[in-house]
Design a protein around this motif. Sequence first.
Motif, mmCIF file in Angstrom:
data_model
loop_
_atom_site.group_PDB
_atom_site.id
_atom_site.type_symbol
_atom_site.label_atom_id
_atom_site.label_comp_id
_atom_site.label_asym_id
_atom_site.label_seq_id
_atom_site.Cartn_x
_atom_site.Cartn_y
_atom_site.Cartn_z
ATOM 1 N N ASN A 576 0.797 -1.231 0.000
ATOM 2 C CA ASN A 576 0.000 0.000 0.000
ATOM 3 C C ASN A 576 0.831 1.283 0.000
ATOM 4 O O ASN A 576 0.375 2.317 0.497
ATOM 5 C CB ASN A 576 -0.969 0.017 1.195
ATOM 6 N N LYS A 577 2.037 1.210 -0.549
ATOM 7 C CA LYS A 577 2.846 2.429 -0.710
ATOM 8 C C LYS A 577 2.560 2.968 -2.118
ATOM 9 O O LYS A 577 3.159 2.537 -3.107
ATOM 10 C CB LYS A 577 4.330 2.121 -0.529
ATOM 11 N N LYS A 578 1.633 3.918 -2.216
ATOM 12 C CA LYS A 578 1.054 4.293 -3.506
ATOM 13 C C LYS A 578 2.014 5.013 -4.441
ATOM 14 O O LYS A 578 1.794 5.044 -5.654
ATOM 15 C CB LYS A 578 -0.189 5.148 -3.283
ATOM 16 N N ASP A 579 3.078 5.630 -3.921
ATOM 17 C CA ASP A 579 3.978 6.407 -4.783
ATOM 18 C C ASP A 579 5.222 5.640 -5.214
ATOM 19 O O ASP A 579 6.152 6.231 -5.767
ATOM 20 C CB ASP A 579 4.387 7.702 -4.081
ATOM 21 N N ILE A 580 5.255 4.353 -4.935
ATOM 22 C CA ILE A 580 6.339 3.520 -5.455
ATOM 23 C C ILE A 580 5.730 2.346 -6.211
ATOM 24 O O ILE A 580 4.562 1.991 -5.996
ATOM 25 C CB ILE A 580 7.286 3.013 -4.342
ATOM 26 N N ARG A 581 6.503 1.767 -7.094
ATOM 27 C CA ARG A 581 6.017 0.642 -7.899
ATOM 28 C C ARG A 581 6.948 -0.543 -7.709
ATOM 29 O O ARG A 581 8.178 -0.399 -7.765
ATOM 30 C CB ARG A 581 5.967 1.040 -9.372
ATOM 31 N N VAL A 582 6.374 -1.739 -7.471
ATOM 32 C CA VAL A 582 7.147 -2.970 -7.343
ATOM 33 C C VAL A 582 7.248 -3.601 -8.729
ATOM 34 O O VAL A 582 6.229 -3.877 -9.370
ATOM 35 C CB VAL A 582 6.489 -3.949 -6.354
ATOM 36 N N LEU A 583 8.461 -3.834 -9.178
ATOM 37 C CA LEU A 583 8.683 -4.342 -10.532
ATOM 38 C C LEU A 583 8.560 -5.861 -10.613
ATOM 39 O O LEU A 583 9.034 -6.568 -9.709
ATOM 40 C CB LEU A 583 10.085 -3.957 -11.014
ATOM 41 N N PRO A 584 7.994 -6.382 -11.695
ATOM 42 C CA PRO A 584 8.125 -7.819 -11.977
ATOM 43 C C PRO A 584 9.582 -8.130 -12.330
ATOM 44 O O PRO A 584 10.242 -7.362 -13.043
ATOM 45 C CB PRO A 584 7.205 -8.019 -13.188
ATOM 46 N N ILE A 585 10.074 -9.272 -11.832
ATOM 47 C CA ILE A 585 11.473 -9.651 -12.026
ATOM 48 C C ILE A 585 11.536 -11.044 -12.655
ATOM 49 O O ILE A 585 10.782 -11.943 -12.279
ATOM 50 C CB ILE A 585 12.243 -9.646 -10.687
ATOM 51 N N ALA A 586 12.472 -11.216 -13.591
ATOM 52 C CA ALA A 586 12.728 -12.525 -14.212
ATOM 53 C C ALA A 586 14.200 -12.877 -14.027
ATOM 54 O O ALA A 586 15.061 -11.982 -13.992
ATOM 55 C CB ALA A 586 12.383 -12.494 -15.692
ATOM 56 N N LYS A 587 14.491 -14.159 -13.918
ATOM 57 C CA LYS A 587 15.886 -14.579 -13.770
ATOM 58 C C LYS A 587 16.686 -14.267 -15.027
ATOM 59 O O LYS A 587 17.852 -13.898 -14.964
ATOM 60 C CB LYS A 587 15.962 -16.068 -13.445
ATOM 61 N N ASP A 588 16.053 -14.434 -16.203
ATOM 62 C CA ASP A 588 16.718 -14.146 -17.467
ATOM 63 C C ASP A 588 15.656 -13.858 -18.518
ATOM 64 O O ASP A 588 14.453 -13.866 -18.230
ATOM 65 C CB ASP A 588 17.619 -15.319 -17.898
ATOM 66 N N ARG A 589 16.082 -13.616 -19.745
ATOM 67 C CA ARG A 589 15.153 -13.249 -20.813
ATOM 68 C C ARG A 589 14.189 -14.374 -21.184
ATOM 69 O O ARG A 589 13.124 -14.132 -21.761
ATOM 70 C CB ARG A 589 15.946 -12.826 -22.063
ATOM 71 N N ASN A 590 14.561 -15.602 -20.877
ATOM 72 C CA ASN A 590 13.718 -16.753 -21.217
ATOM 73 C C ASN A 590 12.766 -17.145 -20.089
ATOM 74 O O ASN A 590 12.013 -18.100 -20.217
ATOM 75 C CB ASN A 590 14.593 -17.954 -21.580
ATOM 76 N N SER A 591 12.830 -16.423 -18.975
ATOM 77 C CA SER A 591 11.995 -16.742 -17.811
ATOM 78 C C SER A 591 10.845 -15.751 -17.698
ATOM 79 O O SER A 591 10.898 -14.638 -18.225
ATOM 80 C CB SER A 591 12.829 -16.710 -16.528
ATOM 81 N N LEU A 592 9.818 -16.170 -16.992
ATOM 82 C CA LEU A 592 8.651 -15.329 -16.772
ATOM 83 C C LEU A 592 8.976 -14.253 -15.744
ATOM 84 O O LEU A 592 9.538 -14.534 -14.691
ATOM 85 C CB LEU A 592 7.493 -16.192 -16.272
ATOM 86 N N ALA A 593 8.615 -13.003 -16.044
ATOM 87 C CA ALA A 593 8.775 -11.903 -15.094
ATOM 88 C C ALA A 593 7.563 -11.870 -14.169
ATOM 89 O O ALA A 593 6.422 -11.824 -14.622
ATOM 90 C CB ALA A 593 8.926 -10.581 -15.830
ATOM 91 N N VAL A 594 7.803 -11.910 -12.858
ATOM 92 C CA VAL A 594 6.725 -12.019 -11.875
ATOM 93 C C VAL A 594 6.931 -10.992 -10.778
ATOM 94 O O VAL A 594 8.055 -10.782 -10.312
ATOM 95 C CB VAL A 594 6.683 -13.438 -11.264
ATOM 96 N N SER A 595 5.857 -10.361 -10.367
ATOM 97 C CA SER A 595 5.878 -9.475 -9.210
ATOM 98 C C SER A 595 5.409 -10.256 -7.990
ATOM 99 O O SER A 595 4.531 -11.110 -8.100
ATOM 100 C CB SER A 595 4.960 -8.275 -9.435
ATOM 101 N N PRO A 596 5.961 -9.979 -6.805
ATOM 102 C CA PRO A 596 5.484 -10.679 -5.607
ATOM 103 C C PRO A 596 4.159 -10.145 -5.090
ATOM 104 O O PRO A 596 3.616 -10.669 -4.117
ATOM 105 C CB PRO A 596 6.611 -10.416 -4.594
ATOM 106 N N CYS A 597 3.638 -9.099 -5.721
ATOM 107 C CA CYS A 597 2.396 -8.468 -5.261
ATOM 108 C C CYS A 597 1.178 -9.077 -5.946
ATOM 109 O O CYS A 597 1.260 -9.597 -7.054
ATOM 110 C CB CYS A 597 2.442 -6.963 -5.519
ATOM 111 N N ALA A 598 0.043 -8.952 -5.281
ATOM 112 C CA ALA A 598 -1.200 -9.509 -5.819
ATOM 113 C C ALA A 598 -1.790 -8.650 -6.929
ATOM 114 O O ALA A 598 -2.594 -9.126 -7.721
ATOM 115 C CB ALA A 598 -2.220 -9.684 -4.696
#
Length: 667
Positions: A576-598
């Motif tokens: 609930n920190k509205k002025d920051i954004r949590v980025l999706p992260i992937a291990k490499d270019r062939n992996s799925l980028a996922v954010s830990p947030c819902a």
Amino acid sequence: MMSNWAPGHQLKDSRYTIKKILGKGGFGIAYCVLDTKLNRDVVIKTLNPELKAQAYFEKLQQDFHHEARCLSRCSHPHIVQIYDFFVEEELECIVMQYIPGENLNDRAFRGITQKEALNYIYQISGALQVVHKNNLVHRDVKPANIIIKPSNNEAILIDFGIAREVDIKIKTRALTECFAPIEQYSVDAPQEAYTDIYALAATLYFLLTKQKPVDSQTRYFHINQSGKDPLISPQQLNPRISQQTNNAILQGMKIFATERPQSILEWLNLLDQAQKEEVSPINFTSVLETTLPQTTIRENTTSLNHSRKRYSNNRQNQQEFNSISTNRQINNLLWIIAGIATLALAVIFIVSDKPTNSCQKRGILTICRHIADVPNVPSLTKVLYGGSTLFSLKLNKLEIYRIQKYHPQFQLEHTDNFPSGEKAGSSTGIKWLLEGKISFAQTAYMMTEKPKLEAKNKGFTLREEPIAYDAVAVCVNSGLTSQMLKSLTFKDLENIFQGKVTNWKQFGGPDLKIILFRLNHQQKQDYVIEQFQESVLKKQAYKTNIRELAKPREVINALTKTPGSISMLTVSQTINKKDIRVLPIAKDRNSLAVSPCADDKCTAVNKNLIHEDYYPQELNDKLYVVIKLDSGFDEQAGIAYANIMLSDEGQKMVEEAGFIPYRRVTR
């Protein structure tokens, strides 16, 4: 939001026409479809289109495609066949054999002999041998997943939707109670051929007794508490079962995996010694005249309903029953009424005799549903504890209030510092515990061997018990929207934090300078810094001109005020920190980028992504309670605290604090 495909909808250039939905779950949908080219019915399985909005949808698609490859490797006459797979409207589709007929669960209630049951089990055993040979585990063998083809009366094993390769790290906790072995209740426990053997033996138990066996979790609890297994021998429920078959079932259903046969062939060798004589279908009266199993009320009620159906069917179909005199029928009816009364009394007894606190022993711990039920909570004037600042920021005030509500004699007092001036942190907490200043410690990473060795030299042992997950979250100023910057890889992060990339336009974003923030370098006890440097930077140094700040809230403030800024925090600190954004992260270019947030605004953590390791494991970590095993008050206090935090209510409290519960609490 995309809806389900309606009857008449055509797929793959009109090759397939939807006829109806066969079944729908939270993840998948199965359709009965006409293959217009070959003029035959087939089944098409696909993911639920409602999941397309989820961040982990691409990973699910990959797993779904993996299912198709698994099935294509397992060619056997008693395994459902896969014909084709394709993509339609961005959904992976698997075209499978359509098998008309009833499942083995329904067939069993119509009456089945021991010879018939064994025949079906042999057929499915052959199928599972092929599955295991391909280094797979089915993990949902049960009567409902076995279809009997009416054309040849043969059994077909279906629904490989939760099959996974044995040696992969991602395990899903998908199970069917009463047929699932104890290892399936744990995400981390190994699951191999012996897992399917338990389920197959439980299936045979059901086929021959018409009773679902006591679930393995209940059995495990009773065995640990009293040494007695509440599982009723199948021969007690149906005396016509041969001794060899009875023994094979019980051996296959051993609670501990090491005590079961380790291969299908080994278990079949036990069955091969069994007598093959015909056994007439079990009837209602014979069930009532045996010992009642101590199962749940729901199972007893279900059994009663099915028993009534069997009694009715036997009246209509069995010639010998039709020749019975009226007096015999009345006499039997009296037996039935007496049996129902006996069953009702047994149910009442079970309800009244049910313990008020449901706790389960697990090693040195005792896991309960309610905090009030936790046993052996000490009565001490003061219990000092401390360590990781993550706990003190999020959890400690909440937990002290809740714990003392139910255990007022357990006087917990959290400390952040001592007169020596040492600041709190994971490593400091362990140091305090070694020095005898606190009774137990809270840490955000696993101990090294050094404190364990030091404890050993002092005559006691340090033991860490995980109570929660947290994860490293990569955060940027909210001005870097998803349209500007979708995600980053580990390599991208390495280049950013080592100063090799200095402008967001190098990632396809705006022409904006990258500004780096980080917690003060002196706060080495903060696991975020160490975890990130270990996993992402590969133990290399951070960029020299990175801006260091003293506290997490200062990092958050800096991120909100500074365009183009980036830092790393724990996901619990970003909620609930509205002025920051949590980025999706992937291990490499062939992996799925996922954010830990819902969701995009990070209003909550997505627990499933963490538990199932969709979010990169290198960025996940656990929060621990470190217990001092010294046979004294400190040990008692540490164990009591761990028991409280791992109770169902304790895990919900962990979630309220913004962490991910270590245990999956469903109720």
